[in-house]
Design an enzyme around this catalytic site. Structure first.
Site, PDB file in Angstrom:
ATOM      1  N   GLN B 129       0.844  -1.197   0.000  1.00  0.00           N
ATOM      2  CA  GLN B 129       0.000   0.000   0.000  1.00  0.00           C
ATOM      3  C   GLN B 129       0.877   1.245   0.000  1.00  0.00           C
ATOM      4  O   GLN B 129       1.583   1.500   0.979  1.00  0.00           O
ATOM      5  CB  GLN B 129      -0.886  -0.049   1.237  1.00  0.00           C
ATOM      6  CG  GLN B 129      -1.719   1.186   1.449  1.00  0.00           C
ATOM      7  CD  GLN B 129      -2.839   0.947   2.444  1.00  0.00           C
ATOM      8  OE1 GLN B 129      -3.864   0.372   2.113  1.00  0.00           O
ATOM      9  NE2 GLN B 129      -2.633   1.368   3.667  1.00  0.00           N
ATOM     10  N   SER B 132       1.906   6.668   2.296  1.00  0.00           N
ATOM     11  CA  SER B 132       2.751   7.685   2.927  1.00  0.00           C
ATOM     12  C   SER B 132       3.837   8.209   2.002  1.00  0.00           C
ATOM     13  O   SER B 132       4.330   7.494   1.127  1.00  0.00           O
ATOM     14  CB  SER B 132       3.415   7.114   4.174  1.00  0.00           C
ATOM     15  OG  SER B 132       2.448   6.624   5.053  1.00  0.00           O
ATOM     16  N   GLU B 247      -7.902  -1.280   8.415  1.00  0.00           N
ATOM     17  CA  GLU B 247      -6.668  -1.424   9.165  1.00  0.00           C
ATOM     18  C   GLU B 247      -6.971  -1.487  10.663  1.00  0.00           C
ATOM     19  O   GLU B 247      -6.488  -2.333  11.388  1.00  0.00           O
ATOM     20  CB  GLU B 247      -5.781  -0.229   8.838  1.00  0.00           C
ATOM     21  CG  GLU B 247      -4.462  -0.243   9.516  1.00  0.00           C
ATOM     22  CD  GLU B 247      -3.473   0.651   8.764  1.00  0.00           C
ATOM     23  OE1 GLU B 247      -2.287   0.458   8.946  1.00  0.00           O
ATOM     24  OE2 GLU B 247      -3.913   1.515   7.975  1.00  0.00           O
ATOM     25  N   GLU B 377      -1.005   9.420  18.823  1.00  0.00           N
ATOM     26  CA  GLU B 377      -1.619  10.748  18.967  1.00  0.00           C
ATOM     27  C   GLU B 377      -2.796  10.903  18.003  1.00  0.00           C
ATOM     28  O   GLU B 377      -3.842  11.447  18.376  1.00  0.00           O
ATOM     29  CB  GLU B 377      -0.572  11.840  18.695  1.00  0.00           C
ATOM     30  CG  GLU B 377       0.513  11.948  19.770  1.00  0.00           C
ATOM     31  CD  GLU B 377       1.511  10.793  19.749  1.00  0.00           C
ATOM     32  OE1 GLU B 377       1.700  10.174  18.679  1.00  0.00           O
ATOM     33  OE2 GLU B 377       2.100  10.494  20.805  1.00  0.00           O
TER      34      GLU B 377
HETATM   35  C1  FAD Z   1       6.655  -0.010  10.645  1.00  0.00           C
HETATM   36  C2  FAD Z   1       5.940   0.926   9.756  1.00  0.00           C
HETATM   37  C3  FAD Z   1       5.290   0.444   8.628  1.00  0.00           C
HETATM   38  C4  FAD Z   1       4.615   1.314   7.787  1.00  0.00           C
HETATM   39  N1  FAD Z   1       4.020   0.800   6.663  1.00  0.00           N
HETATM   40  C5  FAD Z   1       3.420   1.655   5.796  1.00  0.00           C
HETATM   41  C6  FAD Z   1       2.873   1.158   4.570  1.00  0.00           C
HETATM   42  O1  FAD Z   1       2.918  -0.036   4.275  1.00  0.00           O
HETATM   43  N2  FAD Z   1       2.308   2.041   3.705  1.00  0.00           N
HETATM   44  C7  FAD Z   1       2.233   3.377   3.986  1.00  0.00           C
HETATM   45  O2  FAD Z   1       1.681   4.109   3.199  1.00  0.00           O
HETATM   46  N3  FAD Z   1       2.749   3.882   5.140  1.00  0.00           N
HETATM   47  C8  FAD Z   1       3.345   3.056   6.036  1.00  0.00           C
HETATM   48  N4  FAD Z   1       3.880   3.558   7.206  1.00  0.00           N
HETATM   49  C9  FAD Z   1       3.836   4.996   7.446  1.00  0.00           C
HETATM   50  C10 FAD Z   1       2.935   5.439   8.573  1.00  0.00           C
HETATM   51  O3  FAD Z   1       1.584   5.359   8.213  1.00  0.00           O
HETATM   52  C11 FAD Z   1       3.349   6.865   8.970  1.00  0.00           C
HETATM   53  O4  FAD Z   1       4.663   6.812   9.431  1.00  0.00           O
HETATM   54  C12 FAD Z   1       2.470   7.444  10.041  1.00  0.00           C
HETATM   55  O5  FAD Z   1       1.184   7.694   9.556  1.00  0.00           O
HETATM   56  C13 FAD Z   1       3.050   8.726  10.648  1.00  0.00           C
HETATM   57  O6  FAD Z   1       3.400   9.643   9.668  1.00  0.00           O
HETATM   58  P1  FAD Z   1       4.839  10.313   9.669  1.00  0.00           P
HETATM   59  O7  FAD Z   1       5.848   9.252   9.720  1.00  0.00           O
HETATM   60  O8  FAD Z   1       4.867  11.252   8.544  1.00  0.00           O
HETATM   61  O9  FAD Z   1       4.926  11.120  11.024  1.00  0.00           O
HETATM   62  P2  FAD Z   1       4.294  12.564  11.300  1.00  0.00           P
HETATM   63  O10 FAD Z   1       2.915  12.602  10.778  1.00  0.00           O
HETATM   64  O11 FAD Z   1       5.227  13.618  10.844  1.00  0.00           O
HETATM   65  O12 FAD Z   1       4.233  12.554  12.875  1.00  0.00           O
HETATM   66  C14 FAD Z   1       5.335  12.937  13.716  1.00  0.00           C
HETATM   67  C15 FAD Z   1       4.820  13.068  15.143  1.00  0.00           C
HETATM   68  O13 FAD Z   1       3.858  14.124  15.195  1.00  0.00           O
HETATM   69  C16 FAD Z   1       2.650  13.664  15.753  1.00  0.00           C
HETATM   70  N5  FAD Z   1       1.532  14.326  15.095  1.00  0.00           N
HETATM   71  C17 FAD Z   1       1.329  14.503  13.776  1.00  0.00           C
HETATM   72  N6  FAD Z   1       0.167  15.126  13.556  1.00  0.00           N
HETATM   73  C18 FAD Z   1      -0.401  15.328  14.763  1.00  0.00           C
HETATM   74  C19 FAD Z   1      -1.622  15.909  15.224  1.00  0.00           C
HETATM   75  N7  FAD Z   1      -2.543  16.378  14.374  1.00  0.00           N
HETATM   76  N8  FAD Z   1      -1.858  15.923  16.545  1.00  0.00           N
HETATM   77  C20 FAD Z   1      -0.939  15.432  17.416  1.00  0.00           C
HETATM   78  N9  FAD Z   1       0.214  14.880  17.065  1.00  0.00           N
HETATM   79  C21 FAD Z   1       0.480  14.822  15.739  1.00  0.00           C
HETATM   80  C22 FAD Z   1       2.643  12.168  15.446  1.00  0.00           C
HETATM   81  O14 FAD Z   1       1.794  11.478  16.341  1.00  0.00           O
HETATM   82  C23 FAD Z   1       4.088  11.809  15.638  1.00  0.00           C
HETATM   83  O15 FAD Z   1       4.337  11.616  16.999  1.00  0.00           O
HETATM   84  C24 FAD Z   1       4.560   2.700   8.066  1.00  0.00           C
HETATM   85  C25 FAD Z   1       5.195   3.180   9.203  1.00  0.00           C
HETATM   86  C26 FAD Z   1       5.886   2.325  10.041  1.00  0.00           C
HETATM   87  C27 FAD Z   1       6.563   2.876  11.250  1.00  0.00           C
END
Ligand code: FAD
Lengths: 357, 407
Positions: B129, B132, B247, B377
C-alpha cells in the site's frame, strides 16, 4: 457468542437509570455527606426494594425473582453512575451472595427472603484476624463495617471460618464512623460473646475468596458506571467552557486526556463483561476474571474521577460540583474489598494455577 | 453474556481444530527465527497461506466466489483463537489481503477480482500500500505524488516512503494527486498498479529494528491505465479512508506482534536467575496484572465489537482503541519480559533463548507499531473527535487549493 446485555437486561438498566436520576440526585448525596437526608436514603431503599432490585439474582425459591446475575450487573452499573446511596454492596453483593453460595437450607430460608425484600439489610466483614470464637460465640471488634449500624445480619470472618451473626442478639455494640464518603454509612461493631453459627456446613478460606470474587464483579460494574458518569460530566463541561476564545474541548491536551479516560473505561467494561459471564455461569474462570475486572475497574474509576476534577478546573474543586462525589466513592470502592495488592495476588495465583493445569 | 459457541460454531471449531492439528505442525518456523516483521520467512509463510487458502481458511469472511467461505466474523475469531495455539510463520499477507484486496473487493470490477483475489489469497502474489510520503504521514491528504492524464493512461511521478513489503510485492495500491488546483482532499485519486512497471524503483530502508521490511519507492513516469482507477477521479480520499477503516478493524495482539500476554505469563512462571519465579514477586505481580487487564481488555473489546457487527452494525471508530492500547502494551510486555531475565535480558541468543529473542524483537518492533497505520496521537484525536464528539483540531488547510498551501 453474544457479548452484550440482552434486551431485557437493557430495559431494566434504563428503568433504573431514570428512577435514580429522579430519586437519587447529587443533592441527596451532598446532604448525606453533610449528615442529613438519612430518611430519604431509607425511602429510596424501600422504593427500589419494592421494585425488586435486591431480589434480582436471588433464586425464586428463596423469595427472589431470579432474573440473573448479568441483570444485577446492569443494575450495579446504574447505581454506580448515580453514586446512589444504597446498601447493595454489603447486603446483596456480599451477605446475600454468601448465604446463597454457602448457607445451609435453614440459613437460606431464614435470611434470603428478608434480604431479597429489603426488609433486612445485611453486611459482611471478611478480613480475618479480629474475632475469636469460643463455644460458637464471637468476641472482638470489626471496623469499618458498611451499614454496620443499620444491618440486621452479618457474615463475619473469624479464625475458624465464616460465621453468620444475627445482629439483634445480645452482646452486639455498634458505633457510627465517619469516612471519606459519608453517603455510605459505616460503623464499628463490637461483639461480646455473641451467639453465631458457621455459614454453611463446611467453609474454609477458599469460601471467603469465592465470596469476595463474586462481589468484586458486581462492584466493578458500579465502578464502571461511575467512571462513565465522570467521562460524560467532563465531556459536557469541555464543550461549554471557553478559554482564549476557544472551547477547552478543542485543546489537544484535554482531548487526549478524555480519549485516555474513554480507553480506560472500555478496557474496564470489556473485562467486566467477561467477569459477568463467569459469574452468571459459575465458570471456573471466575477468580481470574473477577480479579481482572476488579483491577481494570478500580483503575478506570479512580483515573476518571480524579481527572474529572482536573478538567473542570477550580469549579471542579467546589463542594457544589458533583466531581467530588465520584472522587470519594471511587476511593471508597477501591478500598472496599481488600487492598489492590491482594487483587494482584489473586490474579497472579489464578494465572499460575491455570497454566499449571 | 454468552461465551459459549452455538452448536454450529462448535462444529466449526472442531473442524478447525482437527484441520490445524493435522496441518499446522508442518509449518512451524525454526525456533528463534520467527521475525516479527514478516518477510524473512516468506517461503514458509507462503506455504502456510496456500494450505489455508486451499482449505478455505485464508479469509473465512470473504465470499465463496473469491475463495473465502462466506463465514461469519465469529468463525474468523474462532479460527484465530485456534491458530494461535501453534507456532506458525508470521503473517506476511496482512496488508495484501486486509487492506489492498479488501479495498479492491469494495471498489473494483468483477473481472479484476476474478484475476487478482485468488493468487493473493494463496500468497502467490503480494500487494503493498503506497500511501505515505516524506511529507504525508499523519497528514495523509498532503500526498504530492503527481498523476497526469495521457490518453487512456496516467503518468505518475513522485516518491512514496515507509511502504511495507514493496520489495517483495507484485502489485500496489497508490494514492496520488490528480488535481493540484483542487482543494487538498478533492484532488486525490486511487489506483492499483504493477510494481514491476518501468519507472518503479524500490529501495529498502533499514528500520530501527535492523530489519528492512519497509521501503522508499521512487516513481518516474510510471504509466498506469485509467482502467486501474478505483473510485472517481478526485474521489481517491474516500477510497483511501475505507482502507484505513479496515486497518483498525484488523487489530488484535496475535496479528500485530509475535508475542501475546500468554507468552509473558509463561516466562513469569519460570525460575529467574535470582532463583525465584517472577510470578511470586509482589512488584512483578502488579506489573503482570496491569499488562493482563489491558491485553484482555482489547481482546474482549473486540468480542464486543464482533457482537455488534453480527447484529448488523457498521464498524465504528471505536476500533481505534485496540491499536492504541496494544502498541503500548506490547512495548511494556516486552520490557517486563527482558527484566525478568535479569541482567541477561539484553543478551541476544536466538538459538539458546528463542523466547527472549522474540520479546526483544517485539520490543524493537513495538516502537514502530505505535507509529504505523495511525500514530498514538492521531488515534487519540480519532477517539476524541469521532467517538466522543469533541471539536476537530484547528486546521489551516481548508478551502484553499492544494498548490497554494504553504507546506
Ligand atoms: C513499521 C511501519 C510500517 C509502515 N508501513 C506503511 C505502509 O505499508 N504504507 C504506507 O503508506 N505507510 C506506512 N507507514 C507509514 C505510517 O503510516 C506513517 O509513518 C504514520 O502515519 C506517521 O506519519 P509520519 O511518519 O509522517 O509522522 P508525522 O505525521 O510527521 O508525525 C510525527 C509526530 O507528530 C505527531 N503528530 C502529527 N500530527 C499530529 C496531530 N494532528 N496531533 C498530534 N500529534 C500529531 C505524530 O503522532 C508523531 O508523533 C509505516 C510506518 C511504520 C513505522
Amino acid at each position: 457468542m453474544n457479548f452484550d446485555y440482552t434486551e431485557e437486561e437493557r430495559a431494566l438498566a434504563e428503568q433504573a437509570r431514570r428512577l435514580l436520576a429522579d430519586k437519587s440526585p447529587p443533592a441527596l448525596i451532598r446532604s448525606l455527606l453533610e449528615g442529613e437526608g438519612a430518611d430519604r436514603r431509607e425511602a429510596l431503599w424501600t422504593e427500589i426494594s419494592a421494585l425488586g432490585w435486591p431480589a434480582v439474582a436471588i433464586p425464586e425459591s428463596q423469595g427472589g425473582i431470579e432474573f440473573g446475575h448479568v441483570a444485577l450487573c446492569a443494575l450495579a452499573e446504574e447505581i454506580g453512575r448515580a453514586v446512589a446511596p444504597l446498601p447493595m454492596l454489603p447486603s446483596i453483593y456480599l451477605a446475600a451472595e454468601a448465604i446463597a453460595a454457602a448457607g445451609t437450607q435453614p440459613q437460606m430460608q431464614r435470611w434470603l427472603p428478608a434480604l431479597a425484600s429489603g426488609e433486612i439489610i445485611g453486611t459482611a466483614f471478611l478480613t480475618p484476624g479480629a474475632i475469636t470464637v469460643r463455644d460458637g460465640r464471637l468476641t472482638g471488634s470489626v471496623s469499618p463495617v458498611p451499614y454496620g449500624a443499620e444491618a440486621g445480619v452479618a457474615i463475619i470472618s473469624a479464625a475458624d471460618g465464616l460465621h453468620l451473626v444475627d445482629l439483634t442478639r445480645p452482646g452486639v455494640t455498634r458505633s457510627a464512623l465517619n469516612t471519606i464518603d459519608d453517603s455510605v454509612p459505616h460503623a464499628a461493631i463490637t461483639f461480646d460473646a455473641v451467639e453465631a453459627e458457621p455459614l454453611g456446613a463446611r467453609n474454609g478460606s477458599a469460601l471467603g475468596d469465592h465470596i469476595v470474587s463474586r462481589a468484586a464483579v458486581l462492584v466493578a460494574f458500579e465502578q464502571l458506571g461511575g467512571a462513565e458518569a465522570c467521562l460524560q460530566m467532563a465531556l459536557a463541561y469541555v464543550r461549554e467552557r471557553k478559554t482564549f476564545a476557544r472551547v477547552i474541548g478543542s485543546y489537544q491536551a484535554i482531548k487526549h486526556r478524555l480519549a485516555d479516560i474513554y480507553v480506560a473505561t472500555e478496557v474496564a467494561r470489556s473485562n467486566a463483561y467477561y467477569a459477568a459471564w463467569a459469574l452468571a455461569t459459575g465458570a471456573p474462570e471466575l477468580p481470574l476474571a473477577a480479579a481482572a475486572a476488579r483491577i481494570a475497574a478500580t483503575e478506570a474509576y479512580e483515573f476518571a474521577s480524579a481527572e474529572c476534577i482536573q478538567i473542570h478546573g477550580g469549579i471542579g474543586f467546589t463542594w457544589e460540583a458533583d466531581c467530588h462525589l465520584h472522587y470519594r466513592r471511587s476511593r471508597l470502592l477501591a478500598q472496599a474489598l481488600g487492598p489492590m495488592a491482594q487483587w494482584h495476588d489473586r490474579l497472579a495465583d489464578a494465572l499460575d494455577r491455570r497454566e499449571a493445569a | 453474556m454468552d461465551f459459549d459457541d452455538t452448536p454450529e460454531d462448535a462444529v466449526f471449531r472442531a473442524e478447525v481444530r482437527a484441520w490445524l492439528a493435522k496441518h499446522a505442525p508442518r509449518h512451524a518456523p525454526p525456533p528463534g527465527e520467527a521475525d516479527a516483521e514478516g518477510f524473512a520467512l516468506l517461503p514458509l509463510a507462503r506455504q502456510w497461506q496456500t494450505a489455508k487458502a486451499e482449505a478455505g481458511y485464508a479469509r473465512i469472511g470473504w465470499p465463496v466466489a473469491y475463495g473465502g467461505r462466506g463465514g461469519s466474523v465469529i468463525q474468523e475469531v474462532i479460527f484465530d483463537e485456534e491458530q494461535r495455539r501453534f507456532p506458525l510463520p508470521p503473517d506476511a499477507f496482512g496488508i495484501s489481503l486486509g487492506m489492498c484486496i479488501t479495498t479492491l473487493l469494495n471498489w473494483a470490477a468483477p473481472e479484476v477480482l476474478e484475476r487478482f483475489v485468488a493468487p493473493a489469497l494463496r500468497g502467490e502474489e503480494i500487494w503493498c500500500q503506497l500511501f505515505s510520503e516524506p511529507s504525508a504521514g499523519s497528514d495523509l491528504g498532503n500526498v504530492r505524488t503527481r498523476a497526469v492524464r495521457d490518453g487512456d493512461d496516467w503518468i505518475v511521478t513522485g516518491q512514496k516512503v515507509w511502504t511495507t513489503g514493496a520489495h517483495v510485492s507484485d502489485w500496489g495500491t497508490i494514492l496520488v494527486r490528480t488535481d493540484p488546483g483542487a482543494e487538498k482532499y478533492a484532488g486525490l485519486s486511487y489506483f492499483w498498479f504493477d510494481m514491476r512497471s518501468p519507472g518503479v524503483e524500490v529501495r529498502p530502508i533499514r528500520q530501527a529494528s535492523g530489519h528492512a521490511a519497509f521501503n522508499e519507492v521512487f516513481l518516474t513516469d510510471v504509466r498506469i491505465p485509467d482502467s486501474q482507477r478505483l473510485g472517481e477521479v478526485g474521489g481517491g480520499w474516500k477510497v483511501a479512508i475505507s482502507t484505513l477503516l479496515n486497518e483498525r478493524m484488523s487489530v488484535n495482539e496475535a496479528d500485530i506482534a509475535n508475542i501475546t500476554i500468554d507468552d509473558v505469563v509463561a516466562m513469569a512462571r519460570k525460575v529467574a536467575p535470582d532463583g525465584r519465579r517472577p510470578i511470586d514477586d509482589a512488584a512483578s505481580r502488579a506489573r503482570l496484572a496491569s499488562l493482563y487487564v489491558r491485553s484482555l481488555g482489547v481482546r474482549y473489546s473486540r468480542y464486543r465489537m464482533l457482537t455488534r457487527l453480527a447484529q448488523g452494525e457498521e464498524p465504528g471508530p471505536e476500533a481505534a482503541m485496540g491499536k492504541l492500547v496494544l502498541g503500548r502494551n506490547i512495548q511494556d510486555m516486552a520490557r517486563f519480559a527482558m527484566e525478568m531475565r535479569g541482567p541477561a535480558g539484553i543478551i541476544v541468543d536466538r538459538q539458546g533463548d528463542p523466547e527472549l529473542t522474540e520479546m526483544q524483537e517485539a520490543w524493537l518492533y513495538a516502537a514502530g507499531l505505535r507509529i504505523a497505520g495511525g500514530t498514538d496521537e492521531i488515534l487519540r484525536n480519532t477517539i476524541a473527535e469521532r467517538v466522543l464528539g469533541l471539536p476537530q483540531e484547528t486546521r489551516l488547510d481548508r478551502g484553499i487549493p492544494f498548490n497554494q498551501l504553504s507546506n
